[in-house]
Scaffold this active site. Sequence first.
Site, PDB file in Angstrom:
ATOM      1  N   ASP A  13      10.921  -6.608   1.512  1.00 15.68           N
ATOM      2  CA  ASP A  13      10.612  -7.977   1.075  1.00 15.68           C
ATOM      3  C   ASP A  13      10.452  -8.971   2.223  1.00 15.68           C
ATOM      4  O   ASP A  13      10.679 -10.181   2.033  1.00 15.68           O
ATOM      5  CB  ASP A  13      11.683  -8.494   0.097  1.00 15.68           C
ATOM      6  CG  ASP A  13      11.681  -7.736  -1.219  1.00 15.68           C
ATOM      7  OD1 ASP A  13      10.612  -7.229  -1.605  1.00 15.68           O
ATOM      8  OD2 ASP A  13      12.748  -7.635  -1.845  1.00 15.68           O
ATOM      9  N   GLY A  15       7.474  -9.279   3.537  1.00 16.46           N
ATOM     10  CA  GLY A  15       6.109  -9.743   3.321  1.00 16.46           C
ATOM     11  C   GLY A  15       5.026  -8.871   3.928  1.00 16.46           C
ATOM     12  O   GLY A  15       3.956  -9.367   4.283  1.00 16.46           O
ATOM     13  N   LYS A  38      -2.079   2.735   1.420  1.00 18.41           N
ATOM     14  CA  LYS A  38      -0.616   2.835   1.378  1.00 18.41           C
ATOM     15  C   LYS A  38      -0.255   4.182   0.776  1.00 18.41           C
ATOM     16  O   LYS A  38      -0.810   4.579  -0.259  1.00 18.41           O
ATOM     17  CB  LYS A  38      -0.030   1.697   0.542  1.00 18.41           C
ATOM     18  CG  LYS A  38       1.487   1.609   0.556  1.00 18.41           C
ATOM     19  CD  LYS A  38       1.958   0.306  -0.086  1.00 18.41           C
ATOM     20  CE  LYS A  38       3.462   0.150   0.043  1.00 18.41           C
ATOM     21  NZ  LYS A  38       3.933  -1.190  -0.407  1.00 18.41           N
ATOM     22  N   SER A  42       6.135   1.699  -5.034  1.00 14.54           N
ATOM     23  CA  SER A  42       7.062   1.736  -6.163  1.00 14.54           C
ATOM     24  C   SER A  42       7.278   0.320  -6.684  1.00 14.54           C
ATOM     25  O   SER A  42       6.982  -0.664  -6.006  1.00 14.54           O
ATOM     26  CB  SER A  42       8.388   2.371  -5.743  1.00 14.54           C
ATOM     27  OG  SER A  42       8.910   1.749  -4.583  1.00 14.54           O
ATOM     28  N   GLU A 117      -0.322   0.319   5.290  1.00 11.01           N
ATOM     29  CA  GLU A 117       0.936  -0.384   5.045  1.00 11.01           C
ATOM     30  C   GLU A 117       2.066   0.592   4.766  1.00 11.01           C
ATOM     31  O   GLU A 117       1.927   1.534   3.980  1.00 11.01           O
ATOM     32  CB  GLU A 117       0.808  -1.352   3.861  1.00 11.01           C
ATOM     33  CG  GLU A 117       2.084  -2.166   3.646  1.00 11.01           C
ATOM     34  CD  GLU A 117       2.112  -2.950   2.344  1.00 11.01           C
ATOM     35  OE1 GLU A 117       3.185  -3.453   1.987  1.00 11.01           O
ATOM     36  OE2 GLU A 117       1.043  -3.048   1.691  1.00 11.01           O
ATOM     37  N   GLY A 118       3.203   0.373   5.401  1.00  9.64           N
ATOM     38  CA  GLY A 118       4.379   1.179   5.141  1.00  9.64           C
ATOM     39  C   GLY A 118       5.081   0.765   3.863  1.00  9.64           C
ATOM     40  O   GLY A 118       4.782  -0.259   3.253  1.00  9.64           O
ATOM     41  N   SER A 119       6.040   1.582   3.446  1.00 11.42           N
ATOM     42  CA  SER A 119       6.885   1.268   2.288  1.00 11.42           C
ATOM     43  C   SER A 119       8.264   0.865   2.799  1.00 11.42           C
ATOM     44  O   SER A 119       8.844   1.558   3.637  1.00 11.42           O
ATOM     45  CB  SER A 119       7.021   2.489   1.378  1.00 11.42           C
ATOM     46  OG  SER A 119       5.759   2.973   0.963  1.00 11.42           O
ATOM     47  N   ASN A 181       6.658 -14.185   9.333  1.00  7.30           N
ATOM     48  CA  ASN A 181       6.335 -14.598   7.974  1.00  7.30           C
ATOM     49  C   ASN A 181       7.384 -15.588   7.454  1.00  7.30           C
ATOM     50  O   ASN A 181       8.476 -15.684   7.998  1.00  7.30           O
ATOM     51  CB  ASN A 181       6.262 -13.372   7.064  1.00  7.30           C
ATOM     52  CG  ASN A 181       5.548 -13.651   5.763  1.00  7.30           C
ATOM     53  OD1 ASN A 181       4.748 -14.581   5.659  1.00  7.30           O
ATOM     54  ND2 ASN A 181       5.823 -12.851   4.755  1.00  7.30           N
TER      55      ASN A 181
END
Length: 227
Positions: A13, A15, A38, A42, A117-119, A181
């Site tokens: 979270d 961003g 990606k 989830s 993009e990573g998780s 961010n």
Amino acid sequence: MSKCLFIAGTGTDVGKTFISALVVKCLRDVGLNAGYYKAAASGVELDDNGNLIDGDPIFVNNFAGIGESAENLVSYIYAQPVSPHLAAKINDKPIDFEVVKRDLNRAKLKYDYLIVEGSGGIICPLRWDNEAHFGVLDIVRAFDLPILLVASANLGTINSTVLTVDYLRHNNFNVNAIIFNHFNEGVMEIDNLQMIKDMTNLPVIAEVHDNDKTLNVEIENLINLFA
């Protein structure tokens, strides 16, 4: 084959998805053929047939105007808002690293510039069962991807950002730059920014506010992050 850049975060979270959308939009706005991929998402919204109808990949697709089909944006989708390795266990739908490599390579063939993009954070596991153990950084290593690190400007960011950079460097990953961010020009945020620059010796290429619609960065500086 495209040039790629991996968007990693100092935690969940911070961003990553919003920054991914801004980066892709910035590239596309100057006429570059930029896309997004990606491996696993989830906590997304699915229709009755298990197809993706909302979530991080859809947001990036719409915000940046990519116009890609949902199945080409992400390889594995799960409704539960938990780590992908746990969501995979809950759904009995484990992530196959060969599928991830196939889908990422397909995206590389389609776009000149590809954001991957990573998780979660950099240690986020993608699969952890009796058959295999791997996480987001295994994708980075397999494709030798340079990293753009997303950090929040909020309280605690000095610790999380410096530790993340130190871990990545210790394990021989190439961290090219940081984006700040949730930046609101407060005295603490300005100090956090300077401390992170000093303690990591990395450039902070942009400070992003929550409602920004564009990324305030020189396009050449952004393109130079890709490899």
